[in-house]
Structures are given as structure tokens and as C-alpha cells.
Write a protein that holds these residues in place. Structure first.
Motif, PDB file in Angstrom:
ATOM      1  N   GLY A 156       0.814  -1.206   0.000  1.00 56.32           N
ATOM      2  CA  GLY A 156       0.000   0.000   0.000  1.00 56.32           C
ATOM      3  C   GLY A 156       0.847   1.255   0.000  1.00 56.32           C
ATOM      4  N   LEU A 157       0.169   2.378  -0.135  1.00 58.27           N
ATOM      5  CA  LEU A 157       0.785   3.680   0.047  1.00 58.27           C
ATOM      6  C   LEU A 157       0.679   4.059   1.514  1.00 58.27           C
ATOM      7  CD1 LEU A 157      -0.774   5.598  -2.992  1.00 58.27           C
ATOM      8  CD2 LEU A 157       1.558   4.693  -2.849  1.00 58.27           C
ATOM      9  N   TRP A 158       1.516   4.971   1.969  1.00 55.69           N
ATOM     10  CA  TRP A 158       1.389   5.474   3.328  1.00 55.69           C
ATOM     11  C   TRP A 158       1.869   6.918   3.387  1.00 55.69           C
ATOM     12  CZ3 TRP A 158       5.628   7.177   6.171  1.00 55.69           C
ATOM     13  CH2 TRP A 158       6.895   6.793   5.710  1.00 55.69           C
ATOM     14  N   MET A 159       1.326   7.659   4.350  1.00 57.68           N
ATOM     15  CA  MET A 159       1.755   9.040   4.582  1.00 57.68           C
ATOM     16  C   MET A 159       1.602   9.354   6.065  1.00 57.68           C
ATOM     17  SD  MET A 159       0.785  12.591   2.552  1.00 57.68           S
ATOM     18  CE  MET A 159      -0.995  12.454   2.765  1.00 57.68           C
ATOM     19  N   ARG A 160       2.535  10.153   6.593  1.00 50.29           N
ATOM     20  CA  ARG A 160       2.525  10.505   8.009  1.00 50.29           C
ATOM     21  C   ARG A 160       2.887  11.974   8.167  1.00 50.29           C
ATOM     22  NH1 ARG A 160       6.819   7.846   9.663  1.00 50.29           N
ATOM     23  NH2 ARG A 160       8.090   9.676  10.098  1.00 50.29           N
ATOM     24  N   VAL A 161       2.194  12.669   9.068  1.00 54.03           N
ATOM     25  CA  VAL A 161       2.480  14.060   9.400  1.00 54.03           C
ATOM     26  C   VAL A 161       3.072  14.097  10.804  1.00 54.03           C
ATOM     27  CG1 VAL A 161       1.536  16.369   9.717  1.00 54.03           C
ATOM     28  CG2 VAL A 161       0.583  14.861   7.948  1.00 54.03           C
ATOM     29  N   ASP A 162       4.258  14.661  10.943  1.00 52.43           N
ATOM     30  CA  ASP A 162       4.952  14.715  12.229  1.00 52.43           C
ATOM     31  C   ASP A 162       4.940  16.121  12.803  1.00 52.43           C
ATOM     32  OD1 ASP A 162       5.553  12.068  12.037  1.00 52.43           O
ATOM     33  OD2 ASP A 162       7.626  12.352  11.392  1.00 52.43           O
ATOM     34  N   GLY A 163       4.829  16.190  14.126  1.00 52.62           N
ATOM     35  CA  GLY A 163       4.900  17.459  14.821  1.00 52.62           C
ATOM     36  C   GLY A 163       6.231  17.624  15.523  1.00 52.62           C
ATOM     37  N   LYS A 164       6.243  18.473  16.527  1.00 55.93           N
ATOM     38  CA  LYS A 164       7.456  18.718  17.286  1.00 55.93           C
ATOM     39  C   LYS A 164       7.890  17.438  17.992  1.00 55.93           C
ATOM     40  CE  LYS A 164       9.374  21.978  20.660  1.00 55.93           C
ATOM     41  NZ  LYS A 164       9.077  23.107  21.574  1.00 55.93           N
ATOM     42  N   ASN A 165       9.191  17.257  18.112  1.00 57.39           N
ATOM     43  CA  ASN A 165       9.760  16.062  18.750  1.00 57.39           C
ATOM     44  C   ASN A 165       9.349  14.770  18.043  1.00 57.39           C
ATOM     45  OD1 ASN A 165      10.947  17.689  20.777  1.00 57.39           O
ATOM     46  ND2 ASN A 165       9.030  17.673  21.939  1.00 57.39           N
ATOM     47  N   GLU A 166       9.107  14.882  16.731  1.00 57.26           N
ATOM     48  CA  GLU A 166       8.807  13.729  15.879  1.00 57.26           C
ATOM     49  C   GLU A 166       7.520  13.013  16.283  1.00 57.26           C
ATOM     50  OE1 GLU A 166      12.346  11.474  16.346  1.00 57.26           O
ATOM     51  OE2 GLU A 166      13.598  12.919  15.301  1.00 57.26           O
ATOM     52  N   GLU A 167       6.614  13.707  16.948  1.00 61.74           N
ATOM     53  CA  GLU A 167       5.338  13.115  17.348  1.00 61.74           C
ATOM     54  C   GLU A 167       4.414  13.015  16.142  1.00 61.74           C
ATOM     55  OE1 GLU A 167       1.445  14.203  20.114  1.00 61.74           O
ATOM     56  OE2 GLU A 167       3.102  15.612  19.873  1.00 61.74           O
ATOM     57  N   PRO A 168       3.869  11.834  15.827  1.00 61.50           N
ATOM     58  CA  PRO A 168       2.959  11.704  14.680  1.00 61.50           C
ATOM     59  C   PRO A 168       1.610  12.359  14.971  1.00 61.50           C
ATOM     60  CG  PRO A 168       3.098   9.622  15.861  1.00 61.50           C
ATOM     61  CD  PRO A 168       4.124  10.543  16.495  1.00 61.50           C
ATOM     62  N   LEU A 169       1.180  13.221  14.071  1.00 58.11           N
ATOM     63  CA  LEU A 169      -0.078  13.939  14.235  1.00 58.11           C
ATOM     64  C   LEU A 169      -1.189  13.359  13.373  1.00 58.11           C
ATOM     65  CD1 LEU A 169       1.341  17.586  14.185  1.00 58.11           C
ATOM     66  CD2 LEU A 169       0.850  16.161  16.177  1.00 58.11           C
ATOM     67  N   ALA A 170      -0.828  12.779  12.246  1.00 60.79           N
ATOM     68  CA  ALA A 170      -1.795  12.158  11.341  1.00 60.79           C
ATOM     69  C   ALA A 170      -1.080  11.026  10.610  1.00 60.79           C
ATOM     70  CB  ALA A 170      -2.345  13.181  10.347  1.00 60.79           C
ATOM     71  N   PHE A 171      -1.832   9.966  10.300  1.00 61.28           N
ATOM     72  CA  PHE A 171      -1.162   8.808   9.707  1.00 61.28           C
ATOM     73  C   PHE A 171      -2.173   7.897   9.012  1.00 61.28           C
ATOM     74  CE2 PHE A 171       0.404   4.383  10.085  1.00 61.28           C
ATOM     75  CZ  PHE A 171       1.577   4.514   9.351  1.00 61.28           C
ATOM     76  N   ASP A 172      -1.774   7.362   7.873  1.00 59.84           N
ATOM     77  CA  ASP A 172      -2.556   6.313   7.214  1.00 59.84           C
ATOM     78  C   ASP A 172      -1.610   5.453   6.394  1.00 59.84           C
ATOM     79  OD1 ASP A 172      -4.605   4.734   6.185  1.00 59.84           O
ATOM     80  OD2 ASP A 172      -4.862   6.038   4.450  1.00 59.84           O
ATOM     81  N   ASN A 173      -1.734   4.141   6.537  1.00 61.88           N
ATOM     82  CA  ASN A 173      -0.884   3.208   5.792  1.00 61.88           C
ATOM     83  C   ASN A 173      -1.685   2.161   5.023  1.00 61.88           C
ATOM     84  OD1 ASN A 173      -1.844   1.617   7.847  1.00 61.88           O
ATOM     85  ND2 ASN A 173       0.140   1.210   8.790  1.00 61.88           N
ATOM     86  N   MET A 174      -2.986   2.430   4.838  1.00 56.79           N
ATOM     87  CA  MET A 174      -3.859   1.538   4.070  1.00 56.79           C
ATOM     88  C   MET A 174      -3.996   0.156   4.699  1.00 56.79           C
ATOM     89  SD  MET A 174      -3.050   2.476   0.037  1.00 56.79           S
ATOM     90  CE  MET A 174      -4.096   1.117  -0.488  1.00 56.79           C
ATOM     91  N   MET A 175      -3.694   0.011   5.980  1.00 55.91           N
ATOM     92  CA  MET A 175      -3.805  -1.305   6.590  1.00 55.91           C
ATOM     93  C   MET A 175      -5.253  -1.772   6.691  1.00 55.91           C
ATOM     94  SD  MET A 175      -0.825  -2.478   6.996  1.00 55.91           S
ATOM     95  CE  MET A 175      -0.562  -1.622   5.433  1.00 55.91           C
ATOM     96  N   ASN A 176      -6.207  -0.842   6.615  1.00 56.74           N
ATOM     97  CA  ASN A 176      -7.613  -1.226   6.625  1.00 56.74           C
ATOM     98  C   ASN A 176      -8.139  -1.492   5.215  1.00 56.74           C
ATOM     99  OD1 ASN A 176      -7.487   1.387   5.726  1.00 56.74           O
ATOM    100  ND2 ASN A 176      -9.260   2.112   6.887  1.00 56.74           N
ATOM    101  N   ARG A 177      -7.270  -1.341   4.215  1.00 63.12           N
ATOM    102  CA  ARG A 177      -7.640  -1.594   2.825  1.00 63.12           C
ATOM    103  C   ARG A 177      -6.398  -1.971   2.010  1.00 63.12           C
ATOM    104  NH1 ARG A 177      -6.913   3.569   4.005  1.00 63.12           N
ATOM    105  NH2 ARG A 177      -6.139   5.050   2.469  1.00 63.12           N
ATOM    106  N   PRO A 178      -5.602  -2.909   2.468  1.00 61.78           N
ATOM    107  CA  PRO A 178      -4.341  -3.229   1.800  1.00 61.78           C
ATOM    108  C   PRO A 178      -4.558  -3.828   0.419  1.00 61.78           C
ATOM    109  CG  PRO A 178      -4.840  -4.905   3.404  1.00 61.78           C
ATOM    110  CD  PRO A 178      -5.874  -3.838   3.596  1.00 61.78           C
TER     111      PRO A 178
END
Length: 328
Positions: free
Chosen positions: A227-249
Motif C-alpha cells: 500500500g501507500l502510506w503518509m505521516r504528518v509529524d509534529g514537534k519532537n517527531e510526534e505523529p499527528l496524522a497517519f494512514d498506511n492503508m492497513m484497513n484496505r491493503p
């Protein structure tokens, strides 16, 4: 002599695998094999492709990476457990091998972690293993695969769990549009706990407060999961948003089709990461990737939001009077 040398290397690897969490270094391995230091170094590198010291370091980093994904241990504790002097030295070594910090790795790839049942099924298929579950032949085969990999596309990184069990390269024969695509391929019996990903990271400043859509065309061949995946990181590398298609691989063998991931970029976001991933055996091709701003009419695929939506808006049944099966 080749057979004798091969046995020396087998014994050295067996010794290192059983002492990965102990204060064992190159000199200890040399003494255990009872071969001269110079002779052993030359033979080991000839058979395995890297030095014994590099092998020891890579194996410790690999197991440390597994701990990052499968436990809640502090990064410092993991670093010390695998015989690094401290968190700083561990982070530097980890970033050289995985192209990201331990925290980025844990935050970004933990959702890819497979169940212990899946891992156990893989382990039962493989005999003649070392104490950590990796045989000499498997390791040599993985090194050979890594050594013959084509040069990665410009601007892209390749990382993952057990990355030596995956190939990432350009393909000029299987293409969706244009003259070339990129592909990630898992070797036969690739550990289902592992994955390989071709990825990029970039600054979020231009996209703060916007909604982004990642689209790309994927084609698969006998893929366990892709699948495709995308992640949005905040300060101190904290993930703020994420999707890796694991619910629709994407699984099995599928012809070219377009897939997408849609995330909101927080106004305080600092980095965005994205890529294509393959877990387990099989192969995935990717072509025609685009990242574009979309309006609010396009729903997000954020797994973090989906998790939040499973929670009730308010506390419920505080006096325990509502009985299961009798809800009104």
C-alpha cells in the motif's frame, strides 16, 4: 579449505547471535573461533560481504528495531540492552542504518507490526536457525540480494524491518506511464513481521493547515500486503496524522489501479513522510505518485481520526444500571 572456512563463519555467526545482548566484540569472536585476527577478518568478509564487527552492529540494530515496534521500552533502555554506550550513539548508528531516528521509526512504522501468531508461523517454516531465528544461509542470501540492488531513485530512501529481505529498484519493463516505475520485492519466505518501504520526507511548512492527498498507481504480484502510506509529524517527531492503508491493503496479484491517502496537515506540523510499502513476500510496483492540496469535501483517511471516532462523546452507564442486551 572452502568448507572449513565456511564452518568457521557459521560458528562465528552462531556465537555472535547467542551473545547479542552481552559485552561481546570482534576480539571475543576471534578468540572463540581460534583463528588469527587477520585471517578471520578476511574470511568472514569474503563469505558474508561485511566485517564481523559490522555484522554484530547490524544484528543488534535489527533486534533493537524490533523492540521499538513491539514493546513500550524506553529508547535508552533498548540502546543499553543492545550494548550501545548511550542513546546518542545508538541514535546515530540507527539513523545510518535506517535513515531515520529511533523515535521516527517507532512512531511511523509501529502500525505495520504483525501479530506474534504470524511471526510464529514464519519461524516454524525455517529450520537450522541460529539462536535469534536467522540462519547463516539466510543471512548470506540477504546480503547477496542487498549487494546486487540497483541504485535507488534519486531523492528516495529505502528502509524497513529486515530490509535485507527486500529489494528496491527501478523497473523499465513494468511501467504504468512513461519509461520507468519503482518496485519493492520481498524474498521467498520473507519474515511477515518485516517490511520494506521506499520513502521520502520533506518539510511541512508550505502545507501547514492544508489537506493533502497522496495518490499513486500500484500493481502487485502475490503480495501479502502492500500500500501507500503518509505521516504528518509534529514537534519532537510526534505523529499527528497517519494512514498506511492497513484497513484496505492491496493483496495478491492486482493490475495497475490508483490508490490514495488523504491527511490534514496540522498548523504546527514540521515534517511529512510518505512512500510505498510491502510486508512479507511478493512484489509491488508504484508509478505516477502525486501529492496535492485538496479541499474539505475530500474526506481524510487518517487512521488516528478513525480510532478517535470509535470513542463515545460522553461517559456512559456510570451507575451500572444499563444491562447488556437491554439498552434502549
Amino acid at each position: 579449505m572452502w568448507v572449513e572456512h565456511k564452518e568457521w563463519v557459521r560458528e562465528a555467526i552462531r556465537y555472535m547471535e547467542f551473545h547479542l545482548k552481552e559485552d561481546v566484540e570482534f576480539e571475543d569472536v576471534v578468540q572463540h573461533t581460534a583463528v588469527s585476527r587477520f585471517h578471520f577478518h578476511r574470511i568472514f568478509k569474503e563469505h558474508v560481504g561485511i566485517s564481523a564487527s559490522a555484522y554484530l552492529r547490524e544484528r543488534r540494530l535489527t533486534l533493537a528495531a524490533m523492540e521499538l515496534l513491539s514493546t513500550n521500552k524506553r529508547i535508552l533502555d533498548i540502546a543499553l540492552e543492545y550494548r550501545f554506550a548511550g542513546q546518542d550513539s545508538f541514535s546515530r548508528a540507527f539513523k545510518r542504518q535506517y535513515q531515520m531516528t529511533p523515535q521516527q521509526y517507532r512512531s511511523g512504522f509501529r502500525p505495520f507490526q504483525r501479530t506474534q501468531e504470524e511471526v510464529g508461523s514464519y519461524m516454524s517454516k525455517n529450520e537450522h536457525q541460529t539462536g535469534s531465528g536467522q540462519s547463516y544461509n539466510e543471512y548470506v542470501e540477504q546480503q547477496e540480494i542487498q549487494n546486487v540492488q540497483s541504485k535507488l531513485p534519486v531523492g528516495w530512501l529505502f528502509t524497513g524491518m529486515f530490509p535485507n529481505q527486500y529489494q528496491a529498484e527501478l523497473d523499465r519493463l513494468v511501467v504504468h506511464r512513461g519509461t520507468v516505475s519503482a518496485t519493492v520485492k520481498g524474498i521467498a519466505n520473507a519474515n511477515p513481521q518485516g517490511f520494506g518501504t521506499l520513502m521520502q520526507m520533506f518539510k511541512a511548512k508550505k502545507y501547514q493547515g492544508k489537506r493533502l492527498r497522496l495518490t499513486g498507481f500500484l500493481k502487485t504480484k502475490e503480495a501479502q500486503m502492500a500500500g501507500l502510506w503518509m505521516r504528518v509529524d509534529g514537534k519532537n517527531e510526534e505523529p499527528l496524522a497517519f494512514d498506511n492503508m492497513m484497513n484496505r491493503p492491496v493483496v495478491g496479484t492486482k493490475d495497475w489501479a490508483q490508490y490514495d491517502v488523504v491527511l490534514d496537515v496540522d498548523p504546527l506540523a514540521e515534517a511529512i513522510a510518505f512512500g510505498v510499502i510491502l510486508s512479507g513476500e511478493g512484489q509491488v510496483w508504484v508509478d505516477g505518485i502525486r501529492i496535492e492540496e485538496v479541499d474539505q469535501s475530500v474526506p481524510t483517511t487518517d487512521s488516528f481520526i478513525n480510532e478517535d471516532q470509535t470513542l463515545p462523546d460522553d461517559p456512559f452507564n456510570l451507575d451500572f444500571e444499563v444491562i447488556r442486551g437491554e439498552e434502549v
